[in-house]
Design a protein around this motif. Structure first.
Motif, PDB file in Angstrom:
ATOM      1  N   LEU A 233      87.582  59.595  59.401  1.00 16.49           N
ATOM      2  CA  LEU A 233      86.726  59.301  58.243  1.00 16.49           C
ATOM      3  C   LEU A 233      87.268  59.998  56.998  1.00 16.49           C
ATOM      4  O   LEU A 233      87.986  60.997  57.090  1.00 16.49           O
ATOM      5  N   ASP A 234      86.880  59.473  55.831  1.00 21.77           N
ATOM      6  CA  ASP A 234      87.288  60.172  54.604  1.00 21.77           C
ATOM      7  C   ASP A 234      86.373  61.378  54.382  1.00 21.77           C
ATOM      8  O   ASP A 234      85.381  61.564  55.095  1.00 21.77           O
ATOM      9  N   ASP A 235      86.699  62.198  53.387  1.00 16.97           N
ATOM     10  CA  ASP A 235      85.986  63.456  53.167  1.00 16.97           C
ATOM     11  C   ASP A 235      84.500  63.235  52.910  1.00 16.97           C
ATOM     12  O   ASP A 235      83.650  63.973  53.421  1.00 16.97           O
ATOM     13  N   ARG A 236      84.179  62.228  52.104  1.00 13.43           N
ATOM     14  CA  ARG A 236      82.765  62.011  51.773  1.00 13.43           C
ATOM     15  C   ARG A 236      81.984  61.556  52.992  1.00 13.43           C
ATOM     16  O   ARG A 236      80.855  61.996  53.225  1.00 13.43           O
ATOM     17  N   GLU A 237      82.567  60.687  53.808  1.00 18.70           N
ATOM     18  CA  GLU A 237      81.884  60.224  55.008  1.00 18.70           C
ATOM     19  C   GLU A 237      81.642  61.376  55.992  1.00 18.70           C
ATOM     20  O   GLU A 237      80.550  61.485  56.563  1.00 18.70           O
ATOM     21  N   VAL A 260      73.900  60.970  43.993  1.00 16.57           N
ATOM     22  CA  VAL A 260      73.670  59.530  44.127  1.00 16.57           C
ATOM     23  C   VAL A 260      72.238  59.321  44.588  1.00 16.57           C
ATOM     24  O   VAL A 260      71.536  60.259  44.980  1.00 16.57           O
ATOM     25  N   SER A 261      71.801  58.067  44.592  1.00 18.78           N
ATOM     26  CA  SER A 261      70.438  57.773  44.996  1.00 18.78           C
ATOM     27  C   SER A 261      70.291  57.816  46.523  1.00 18.78           C
ATOM     28  O   SER A 261      71.275  57.724  47.264  1.00 18.78           O
ATOM     29  N   GLN A 262      69.018  57.921  46.954  1.00 18.36           N
ATOM     30  CA  GLN A 262      68.739  57.924  48.391  1.00 18.36           C
ATOM     31  C   GLN A 262      69.169  56.599  49.007  1.00 18.36           C
ATOM     32  O   GLN A 262      69.675  56.571  50.123  1.00 18.36           O
ATOM     33  N   MET A 263      68.982  55.487  48.282  1.00 18.79           N
ATOM     34  CA  MET A 263      69.352  54.164  48.782  1.00 18.79           C
ATOM     35  C   MET A 263      70.855  54.081  49.031  1.00 18.79           C
ATOM     36  O   MET A 263      71.299  53.538  50.044  1.00 18.79           O
ATOM     37  N   HIS A 264      71.632  54.689  48.085  1.00 15.61           N
ATOM     38  CA  HIS A 264      73.084  54.655  48.241  1.00 15.61           C
ATOM     39  C   HIS A 264      73.515  55.500  49.456  1.00 15.61           C
ATOM     40  O   HIS A 264      74.430  55.106  50.200  1.00 15.61           O
ATOM     41  N   VAL A 265      72.827  56.630  49.651  1.00 14.05           N
ATOM     42  CA  VAL A 265      73.137  57.475  50.813  1.00 14.05           C
ATOM     43  C   VAL A 265      72.856  56.708  52.098  1.00 14.05           C
ATOM     44  O   VAL A 265      73.618  56.765  53.059  1.00 14.05           O
ATOM     45  N   LEU A 268      75.670  54.248  52.724  1.00  8.78           N
ATOM     46  CA  LEU A 268      76.883  54.959  53.151  1.00  8.78           C
ATOM     47  C   LEU A 268      76.761  55.450  54.599  1.00  8.78           C
ATOM     48  O   LEU A 268      77.690  55.341  55.398  1.00  8.78           O
ATOM     49  N   LEU A 269      75.566  55.967  54.932  1.00 10.25           N
ATOM     50  CA  LEU A 269      75.330  56.490  56.278  1.00 10.25           C
ATOM     51  C   LEU A 269      75.381  55.380  57.310  1.00 10.25           C
ATOM     52  O   LEU A 269      76.004  55.533  58.378  1.00 10.25           O
ATOM     53  N   ASN A 270      74.725  54.236  57.001  1.00  8.31           N
ATOM     54  CA  ASN A 270      74.726  53.110  57.938  1.00  8.31           C
ATOM     55  C   ASN A 270      76.138  52.566  58.155  1.00  8.31           C
ATOM     56  O   ASN A 270      76.516  52.227  59.279  1.00  8.31           O
ATOM     57  N   ARG A 271      76.904  52.500  57.075  1.00  5.52           N
ATOM     58  CA  ARG A 271      78.269  51.978  57.186  1.00  5.52           C
ATOM     59  C   ARG A 271      79.146  52.911  58.042  1.00  5.52           C
ATOM     60  O   ARG A 271      79.926  52.445  58.877  1.00  5.52           O
ATOM     61  N   THR A 272      78.955  54.218  57.831  1.00  8.09           N
ATOM     62  CA  THR A 272      79.748  55.191  58.580  1.00  8.09           C
ATOM     63  C   THR A 272      79.380  55.166  60.061  1.00  8.09           C
ATOM     64  O   THR A 272      80.249  55.187  60.937  1.00  8.09           O
TER      65      THR A 272
END
Length: 284
Positions: A233-237, A260-265, A268-272
């Protein structure tokens, strides 16, 4: 003339230089063996080690005194036949040690000198081979002392003694008494496949009654499979995964850290997680 054709008195008086030839030393009567042994020990002391004469004297002493081994081994006759053969062999080692160390100047009978060597070798054999799990020698000895102390106090008190009472009698700490008790569990073992009675259900394997499935063991395989996937994974993930599952932060708190917003998190979390799940399924 062999010893079978002569009396022991004749042997000891006539054979002053040469040792008598004994046709079958193992068949010499114990009483005669005692007298003959002194003669052979006397000659053994002046013979050069390694010479044929020395070997003959030593081997004859061994064979003549095998009755001592059988006498000592009789104390352990409750063992099986196969094991008794091992006991006699081990006892013979003790006899040989006694012969090599005995001196007539000790002014003691060889039988009195040899028996402790023979019995000691046999006891050492049982101590080193009968334990199902190897434990230190001091704990093996402590187990024997504990058994004796327990029986003594049980007879004196009319009940099972406490650890404190055992410790006082044995001059040990309570922790040492408990350690000896724990070590006793290593003396015998049973197969997990051994059948035992389970009441009305008949017989069952011992393994059915001890232990349970450790669900955490399955996680070990999962962690081993997951580690290289997380490393990709990348650093942010990786940071999001760490904050969510290690630091146990909420999505809103993660958003504040990342700006970032909670929606964006959430996206990102679901994708990871989807990426990791797919990797796990591929690994399986």
């Amino acid at each position: 003339m062999t010893v079978t054709d002569m009396t022991v008195t004749e042997v000891t008086t006539e054979q002053t230089v040469m040792l008598p030839e004994i046709a079958d030393p193992s068949r010499v009567a114990p009483k005669d063996a005692r007298t003959l042994s002194r003669l052979f020990f006397d000659r053994l002391a002046v013979l050069e080690e390694g010479t044929p004469e020395y070997q003959y004297a030593r081997n004859t002493l061994i064979e003549m005194n095998l009755t001592l081994v059988r006498f000592a081994a009789a104390r352990f006759r409750s063992r099986g036949k196969d094991e008794m053969e091992d006991v006699v062999q081990v006892g013979t080692i003790g006899l040989i040690k006694a012969i090599d160390r005995f001196e007539l100047t000790r002014e003691v009978e060889f039988t009195s000198f040899a028996i402790p060597y023979i019995v000691g070798e046999i006891k050492r054999f049982f101590r080193d081979t009968t334990w199902a799990v190897h434990v230190p020698r001091r704990l093996q000895e402590a187990r024997v002392a504990l058994a004796k102390a327990t029986e003594e106090l049980r007879g004196r008190l009319g009940r099972t003694p406490t650890v404190k009472e055992l410790a006082q009698l044995m001059v040990l700490t309570e922790d040492e008494v408990n350690e000896a008790r724990l070590a006793s569990n290593g003396y015998n073992s049973s197969s997990l496949d051994a059948t035992i009675s389970s009441g009305t259900d008949g017989e069952a394997a011992l393994a059915d009654f001890i232990g349970t499935d450790d669900q955490a063991l399955e996680l070990v395989e999962d962690f081993n499979a997951l580690a290289p996937l997380i490393a990709e994974l990348d650093d942010r993930e990786r940071r999001i995964i760490h904050m969510r599952f290690i630091d146990e932060l909420t999505q809103a708190q993660i958003g504040e850290h990342l700006g970032v917003s909670q929606m964006h998190v959430s996206r990102l979390l679901n994708r990871t997680l989807t990426k990791l799940r797919a990797g796990m399924l591929t690994t399986d």
